[in-house]
Motif scaffolding. Structure first.
Motif, PDB file in Angstrom:
ATOM      1  N   THR A 247      -9.423  13.615 -16.286  1.00  0.00           N
ATOM      2  CA  THR A 247      -8.588  12.544 -15.171  1.00  0.00           C
ATOM      3  C   THR A 247      -7.472  12.446 -15.852  1.00  0.00           C
ATOM      4  OG1 THR A 247      -8.435  10.356 -13.238  1.00  0.00           O
ATOM      5  CG2 THR A 247      -9.810  10.633 -15.629  1.00  0.00           C
ATOM      6  N   ASP A 248      -6.356  11.349 -15.294  1.00  0.00           N
ATOM      7  CA  ASP A 248      -5.582  10.772 -15.700  1.00  0.00           C
ATOM      8  C   ASP A 248      -5.863   9.554 -16.384  1.00  0.00           C
ATOM      9  OD1 ASP A 248      -4.568   8.403 -13.969  1.00  0.00           O
ATOM     10  OD2 ASP A 248      -4.382  10.540 -13.091  1.00  0.00           O
TER      11      ASP A 248
ATOM     12  N   ASP B 109      -4.829   6.386 -16.536  1.00  0.00           N
ATOM     13  CA  ASP B 109      -4.580   5.510 -15.352  1.00  0.00           C
ATOM     14  C   ASP B 109      -5.733   5.356 -14.583  1.00  0.00           C
ATOM     15  OD1 ASP B 109      -2.432   4.344 -16.880  1.00  0.00           O
ATOM     16  OD2 ASP B 109      -1.161   5.287 -14.691  1.00  0.00           O
ATOM     17  N   SER B 110      -6.590   6.421 -14.528  1.00  0.00           N
ATOM     18  CA  SER B 110      -7.335   6.982 -13.216  1.00  0.00           C
ATOM     19  C   SER B 110      -9.029   6.233 -14.362  1.00  0.00           C
ATOM     20  CB  SER B 110      -7.600   7.907 -12.931  1.00  0.00           C
ATOM     21  OG  SER B 110      -6.758   8.304 -12.127  1.00  0.00           O
TER      22      SER B 110
ATOM     23  N   HIS C 183      -9.253   2.662 -14.619  1.00  0.00           N
ATOM     24  CA  HIS C 183      -9.534   2.238 -12.975  1.00  0.00           C
ATOM     25  C   HIS C 183     -10.754   2.888 -13.500  1.00  0.00           C
ATOM     26  CE1 HIS C 183      -9.278   1.384  -9.301  1.00  0.00           C
ATOM     27  NE2 HIS C 183     -10.213   2.153  -9.180  1.00  0.00           N
TER      28      HIS C 183
END
Length: 307
Positions: free
Chosen positions: A141-142, A144-145, A148
């Motif tokens: 994933t990236d 930021d994810s 989160h």
């Protein structure tokens, strides 16, 4: 570096990730073996692996996520309370104390509240200290994810994650006093060792007699432990103190020295906060020969008597 050399160097970290992800020794071993098999196949094709450490961590984590997704459906159908497979551990160096805390049975049970991706992101970041870019790359994933996912996991676990500050000697002394008081039927001494909100958990998987649901509160837990120890004594069961998942505990053996069950204790502020009793034979086989005492006891029980 050969695959054998990589295995010797990287297997401990790979197993540590897989076990915390899955709460199962046998499933973690399968994931680790599959990860190294795929690594071997990659090297045989003369493909370059820039960072074997990152490559193995990625394979193990992704395989564990897939395994956990299928396991969650099975656990929803599990008979009684599901507990992790116990891991017999040894003295832990001080520098690994935080990682050892994350081995506790109570912590692994808490992780069951997280989604597979949340669990992976949280463990990689909070337990194994991977930077967010690596966490993101490993779980696909990236950044930021990934942040989160970790934040959501922290919210779920906030104020519930166990923290154990007692010294090894203090924990061993408390455990010794606990098992002695339970074995002697000394309710007053036993209650003095328990936290007011102590919880007793049992896992028989529907295969052997075990608690159907947790028992809570100092008096109820003390009475239940005394009754249970009395029953074990009548069958000639003995206890051997050990370290379970980084904390004090005991293995219970029958008269033929076959394993009956494993107890793990969680200690907070000088009192026993949690007691985990794992007697499901399927969760004990990695520790040695398993007794048929529980199976015989279950066969002899009348309908409705399984606690």
């Amino acid at each position: 570096m050969t695959v054998s050399e990589l295995y010797g160097e990287l297997r401990p970290r790979a197993f540590a990730i897989a076990y915390r992800m899955l709460g199962s020794v046998s499933e973690a071993e399968d994931v680790v073996q599959e990860a190294f098999l795929r690594t071997h196949q990659t090297l045989q094709r003369d493909e370059q692996i820039a960072s074997p450490r990152a490559y193995i961590a990625t394979l193990v984590t992704r395989l564990a996520i897939d395994q956990l997704r299928s396991a969650r459906a099975r656990r929803e159908r599990y008979v009684g309370e599901w507990l992790p497979e116990p891991l017999v551990t040894g003295p832990t160096p001080a520098e690994h104390a935080e990682t050892a805390d994350s081995l506790s049975l109570a912590f692994l049970v808490l992780l069951e509240n997280l989604s597979p991706q949340q669990r992976a992101a949280f463990l990689l970041r909070e337990v194994f200290d991977y930077p967010y870019p690596e966490v993101a790359e490993i779980i696909g994933t990236d950044v930021d994810s990934a942040r989160h996912l970790v934040a959501r996991a922290r919210t779920h676990l906030r104020d519930r994650r166990p923290r154990y500050h007692a010294s090894r000697r203090q924990r061993e002394e408390l455990a010794r006093s606990f098992f002695a008081a339970a074995g002697q039927g000394d309710l007053r001494a036993l209650e003095a060792l328990l936290a007011q909100d102590v919880a007793l958990h049992g896992d028989g998987g529907g295969k052997v007699p075990a608690l159907g649901r947790p028992v809570n509160g100092r008096e109820r837990v003390a009475r239940t432990m005394v009754a249970g120890m009395s029953a074990l004594a009548r069958f000639g069961v003995r206890l051997q103190p050990i370290e379970v998942n980084g904390g004090p505990g005991a293995m219970a053996f029958d008269a033929q020295d076959r394993l009956v069950g494993v107890f793990g204790l969680g200690i907070v502020d000088g009192r026993i906060q949690t007691i985990h009793s794992i007697v499901n034979p399927d969760k004990l086989r990695h520790l040695g020969e398993v007794s048929d005492l529980g199976l015989r006891a279950r066969a002899g029980m009348r309908p409705g008597r399984d606690a």
